[in-house]
Enzyme design. Structure first.
Site, short mmCIF file in Angstrom:
data_model
loop_
_atom_site.label_atom_id
_atom_site.label_comp_id
_atom_site.label_asym_id
_atom_site.label_seq_id
_atom_site.Cartn_x
_atom_site.Cartn_y
_atom_site.Cartn_z
N LYS A 80 -56.83 -21.25 -22.72
CA LYS A 80 -55.86 -21.04 -21.67
C LYS A 80 -54.82 -19.75 -21.99
CE LYS A 80 -54.86 -23.09 -17.87
NZ LYS A 80 -55.57 -23.65 -16.67
N GLY A 180 -47.24 -31.93 -2.53
CA GLY A 180 -47.61 -30.63 -2.80
C GLY A 180 -48.68 -30.15 -1.88
N VAL A 181 -48.34 -29.25 -0.90
CA VAL A 181 -49.50 -28.78 -0.03
C VAL A 181 -49.71 -27.19 -0.51
CG1 VAL A 181 -50.28 -28.94 2.33
CG2 VAL A 181 -48.48 -30.30 1.41
N GLY A 182 -49.98 -26.87 -1.60
CA GLY A 182 -50.39 -25.48 -1.84
C GLY A 182 -51.69 -25.23 -1.48
N VAL A 184 -54.70 -25.20 -3.12
CA VAL A 184 -55.80 -26.18 -3.23
C VAL A 184 -55.84 -27.32 -2.50
CG1 VAL A 184 -56.83 -27.55 -5.03
CG2 VAL A 184 -56.17 -25.21 -5.73
N ALA A 185 -54.39 -27.72 -2.31
CA ALA A 185 -54.20 -29.16 -1.54
C ALA A 185 -54.32 -28.84 -0.08
CB ALA A 185 -52.83 -29.71 -2.10
N TYR A 186 -53.97 -27.73 0.30
CA TYR A 186 -54.39 -27.37 1.85
C TYR A 186 -55.74 -27.67 2.25
CZ TYR A 186 -54.25 -25.10 6.27
OH TYR A 186 -54.46 -24.59 7.64
#
Length: 365
Positions: A80, A180-182, A184-186
Site C-alpha cells: 500500500k 456512506g454513499v461514495g 463504490v457504495a452508490y
C-alpha cells in the site's frame, strides 16, 4: 513508533519514504509480503495530522492487502502507499509523477493503484514515469476506475451472506442500511435497487445522500441513527472501526456486509460480540476484494469478461469462509484469516523447495 520493532512484529518486508521538495510530495510505500508475487495495493491521499498517523495507516493497510489478495486467490502480495496531503487542493501532475518515479525505483516489487483520494487521472500521471501502475486510462490494457467492480464484489458477497442468514440469496424486498454513499457504495445501492431491495442511507455528504434518495428511492437517516435502524443487512461503506462496544449493542440487523476497511474496532473481540448478538459478519477484506481482483487482471493483459468471472467467484469464496467458521467453530474473521494464511504458507513451502544458490547448483555451467 519503533519502526523496526513494528516491522518485525508483523513481518513487513520493506518501507520506503518518498520526498520531493519541488512538488511537495511526502509519501510512504509499505510492502508487507511478496510470497505470492509482487505487492499490489492502492495509493491513498489523505491530510494526515501527523507523519506517524500516515505510517501506521500504510502499515495497517498493506498487511490487509496481503490477506485480501491471498484470500482472493490472486498471485500477488500485499502493499500500500499513502501521500500526505489534501486531495482537494494539493494535487499536481508533478506530485504524482514524482510518486511514480519512486514506484519505478522498486523495479516491480510494488504495483500501485488508485484508492481513497486518488483517481484514474492520478494513475495516468504516474504511468508517465512507471509501468507498475494499474487502474489508469492512459494505455491499452488498463481497466480504469475500479469502483464499479468493487461494488460488484460487495453485491455478490451480500447475496451469499443473505443466503447464509435467510436461506435465499435474493435481495428483493430486503432492507439494507448503508453507511456512506461514495462512489463504490452508490454503485452498490444501484445494484440493490435494481434487484428490488429497500435502501436506508446516511453520509456526511448530503449531496451523496440526495443522489441515492432521488435515484433509488432510498430513505435517509442521521449519521448516528444508522446504527439503530431496523434492517436485514447493515453495509458499512465509510470509516473503519465503527463496530465497537458502543455501536454493536444498538444494531437491529441480521448481518453486516460492507466495503469499509477494518470495520471491527478490535478484530476478534468485536466479531465475537456480533456473534453473541446473532449477527453474521462478512469479513471486509473478502467483501471489498472486487476492485483489486479487477486491476490485478491487468497483469495478464486486461480482459473484462475474465475479470468479471473472477469477481463473481467472491460469492463462493464467502460461502467457503462461512463453512470454515461453522466446521471449526471459529469466528468468520478467523476463518478468512485462516484461508489467507494457509495459502501463503503452502506457497512459501513450494518456493523454498529446490532453490539453490549459485555456488551449490550442480546445473551451473
Amino acid at each position: 513508533m519503533n519502526l523496526f520493532e513494528e516491522m518485525e512484529l508483523y513481518d513487513y518486508e520493506q518501507v520506503v519514504f518518498c520526498q520531493d521538495k519541488e512538488s511537495g510530495l511526502k509519501g510512504i510505500i509499505a510492502i508487507h509480503d511478496t510470497t505470492l508475487g509482487p505487492a499490489l495495493g492502492g495509493c491513498r491521499m489523505w491530510p494526515y495530522e501527523t507523519e506517524e498517523e500516515a505510517l501506521r495507516d500504510v502499515l495497517r493497510l498493506s498487511k490487509g492487502m496481503t490477506y485480501k489478495n491471498a484470500a482472493a486467490g490472486l498471485n500477488i502480495g500485499g502493499g500500500k502507499s499513502v501521500i500526505i496531503g489534501d486531495p482537494k487542493k494539493d494535487k499536481s501532475e508533478a506530485l504524482f509523477r514524482a510518486m511514480g518515479r519512486y514506484v519505478e525505483s522498486l523495479n516491480g516489487r510494488y504495483i500501485i493503484a488508485e484508492d481513497v483520494g486518488t483517481t484514474e487521472q492520478d494513475m495516468n500521471a504516474m504511468y508517465l514515469e512507471t509501468d507498475y501502475v494499474t487502474g489508469s486510462t492512459a494505455r491499452v490494457g488498463a481497466s480504469g476506475n475500479p469502483s464499479p467492480k468493487t461494488a460488484l464484489g460487495i453485491y455478490y458477497s451480500m447475496k451469499r451472506t443473505a443466503k447464509e442468514v435467510f436461506g435465499s440469496d435474493s435481495l428483493k424486498d430486503k432492507k439494507i442500511s448503508v453507511q456512506g454513499v461514495g462512489n463504490v457504495a452508490y454503485e452498490l445501492c444501484r445494484l440493490i435497487h435494481e434487484e428490488g431491495g429497500q435502501l436506508i442511507v446516511t453520509d456526511i455528504n448530503q449531496d451523496a445522500v440526495k443522489r441515492a434518495v432521488d435515484n433509488f428511492g432510498a430513505v435517509s437517516v442521521g449519521i448516528n441513527d444508522i446504527y439503530e435502524v431496523e434492517a436485514d443487512i447493515f453495509a458499512p461503506c465509510a470509516l473503519g472501526a465503527i463496530l465497537n462496544d458502543e455501536t454493536i449493542p444498538k444494531l437491529k440487523v441480521k448481518a453486516v456486509c460492507g466495503s469499509a476497511n477494518n470495520q471491527l474496532a478490535e478484530g476478534l473481540k468485536h466479531n465475537k460480540m456480533l456473534e453473541d448478538h446473532n449477527i453474521l459478519y462478512a469479513p471486509d477484506f473478502i467483501v471489498n476484494s472486487g476492485g483489486v481482483i479487477n486491476v490485478a487482471d491487468e497483469l495478464s493483459g486486461y480482459n473484462e469478461e475474465r475479470a468479471l468471472l473472477k469477481i463473481k467467484a467472491v460469492y463462493d469464496q464467502m460461502g467457503h469462509v462461512f463453512r470454515i467458521a461453522k466446521e471449526q467453530n471459529i469466528t468468520t474473521v478467523e476463518a478468512a484469516n485462516h484461508l489467507a494464511e494457509e495459502r501463503i504458507g503452502h506457497i512459501l513451502k513450494v518456493r523454498s523447495t529446490f532453490l539453490q544458490n549459485e555456488k551449490s547448483s550442480i546445473c551451473k555451467r
